[in-house]
Scaffold this motif. Structure first.
Motif, mmCIF file in Angstrom:
data_model
loop_
_atom_site.group_PDB
_atom_site.id
_atom_site.type_symbol
_atom_site.label_atom_id
_atom_site.label_comp_id
_atom_site.label_asym_id
_atom_site.label_seq_id
_atom_site.Cartn_x
_atom_site.Cartn_y
_atom_site.Cartn_z
ATOM 1 N N MET A 134 0.824 -1.218 0.000
ATOM 2 C CA MET A 134 0.000 0.000 0.000
ATOM 3 C C MET A 134 0.855 1.263 0.000
ATOM 4 N N GLN A 135 2.066 1.203 0.627
ATOM 5 C CA GLN A 135 2.881 2.418 0.697
ATOM 6 C C GLN A 135 4.344 2.206 0.300
ATOM 7 N N ALA A 136 4.784 0.970 0.210
ATOM 8 C CA ALA A 136 6.203 0.725 -0.124
ATOM 9 C C ALA A 136 6.466 1.076 -1.588
ATOM 10 N N ARG A 137 7.741 1.342 -1.901
ATOM 11 C CA ARG A 137 8.093 1.602 -3.304
ATOM 12 C C ARG A 137 8.220 0.278 -4.058
ATOM 13 N N SER A 138 8.915 -0.683 -3.420
ATOM 14 C CA SER A 138 9.048 -1.993 -4.059
ATOM 15 C C SER A 138 9.146 -3.066 -2.972
ATOM 16 N N ILE A 139 8.850 -4.281 -3.385
ATOM 17 C CA ILE A 139 8.968 -5.424 -2.461
ATOM 18 C C ILE A 139 9.630 -6.573 -3.205
ATOM 19 N N LEU A 140 10.657 -7.158 -2.580
ATOM 20 C CA LEU A 140 11.150 -8.450 -3.041
ATOM 21 C C LEU A 140 10.674 -9.455 -1.998
ATOM 22 N N ALA A 141 9.786 -10.329 -2.407
ATOM 23 C CA ALA A 141 9.164 -11.263 -1.481
ATOM 24 C C ALA A 141 9.750 -12.655 -1.700
ATOM 25 N N ALA A 142 10.344 -13.217 -0.655
ATOM 26 C CA ALA A 142 11.046 -14.502 -0.767
ATOM 27 C C ALA A 142 10.324 -15.591 0.019
ATOM 28 N N ASP A 143 10.305 -16.766 -0.537
ATOM 29 C CA ASP A 143 9.762 -17.938 0.157
ATOM 30 C C ASP A 143 10.427 -19.167 -0.453
ATOM 31 N N SER A 144 10.444 -20.255 0.322
ATOM 32 C CA SER A 144 11.063 -21.476 -0.195
ATOM 33 C C SER A 144 10.128 -22.238 -1.125
ATOM 34 N N SER A 145 8.850 -21.870 -1.138
ATOM 35 C CA SER A 145 7.872 -22.716 -1.814
ATOM 36 C C SER A 145 7.281 -22.058 -3.060
#
Ligand SMILES: C[S@@+](CC[C@H](N)C(=O)[O-])C[C@H]1O[C@@H](n2cnc3c(N)ncnc32)[C@H](O)[C@@H]1O
Length: 228
Positions: free
Chosen positions: A71-82
């Motif tokens: 909602m307010q971040a400029r960018s997201i790198l979202a990590a998960d093992s699955s």
């Protein structure tokens, strides 16, 4: 998907398998009526914590919290093992935020390139064996800028509401037996740290640490210490 893994497989691999298989039913946990007030507070806090920042999210799951960060971040790198949970997270609409995903192990984050200006992890700490917490904290901080704000959230144990603890081990970890809709059962590490335990783990690596206890959840907010 493949058959349930045999019991002798190591606990971390079993946890990954459990969440891959739980992916389609995972977000039901956020529908429990008694937890809605706490969830609204966490959602608001998470949405406001990352204005104009580039966020690394560890163990993003199906993207429930990714959506609020976006909602307010400029960018997201979202990590998960699955790959299974990432596929569900990828399908969400993150509006103007630049969201990308990477399959990565939380204990190394080896294929996360560069550093980000903020960090977040939801409901992952509780699944980390106590002896491995430094590994996770070091991996996360190695991918964040000095003084980067970090928010961690997770469950508190609420007698009569939380799934009971099924056993304790010699290292002080607690476990739960989890059952999926297909009837398969998994034993998973699920730790419920006290405020003191959280502070002991985080203080050496954190500035401006604030811990907040809601009825069903805890939240830790801090900045990565420059000497970490
Ligand atoms: C309790 S879920 C939390 C998901 C999401 N953060 C949320 O709060 O809705 C835990 C997540 O950790 C992921 N996971 C399990 N083992 C992992 C590992 N070694 N490295 C990275 N992610 C892992 C699972 O795939 C799952 O998505």
């Amino acid at each position: 998907m493949n058959k349930r893994l045999p019991d002798e497989i190591n606990p971390e691999t079993r946890l990954i398998d459990y969440y891959a298989r739980r992916a389609p039913e995972y977000e039901r946990i956020y529908h429990r009526p008694e937890r809605q007030d706490d969830l609204r507070k966490l959602e608001q806090l998470v949405a406001q914590a990352f204005r104009d920042l580039d966020v690394l999210e560890v163990a993003c799951g199906t993207g429930y919290w990714t959506w609020f960060i976006a909602m307010q971040a400029r960018s997201i790198l979202a990590a998960d093992s699955s790959a299974e949970v990432i596929a569900i997270a990828r399908d969400k609409d993150y509006a103007a935020c630049a969201v990308s995903f990477v399959e990565s192990d939380a204990y190394s984050l080896g294929n996360v390139e560069g550093t980000r200006s903020a960090g977040f992890s939801g409901f992952w700490w509780s699944h980390v064996a106590k002896a491995k917490l430094p590994l996770f904290i070091n991996a996360l901080h190695s991918k964040l800028d000095d003084h980067a704000p970090v928010v961690l959230i997770d469950n508190r144990y609420v007698e009569g509401n939380s799934l009971p603890v099924s056993r304790h081990d010699a290292e002080g970890n607690t476990y739960q037996m989890r059952r999926l809709v297909d009837g398969s059962e998994y034993e998973v590490v699920k730790n419920f740290p006290t405020e003191t335990e959280l502070a002991e783990q985080l203080m050496p690596h954190a500035d401006d640490l604030e811990i907040e206890l809601l009825t069903y959840y805890w939240l830790a907010k801090y900045r990565v210490a420059s000497c970490a």
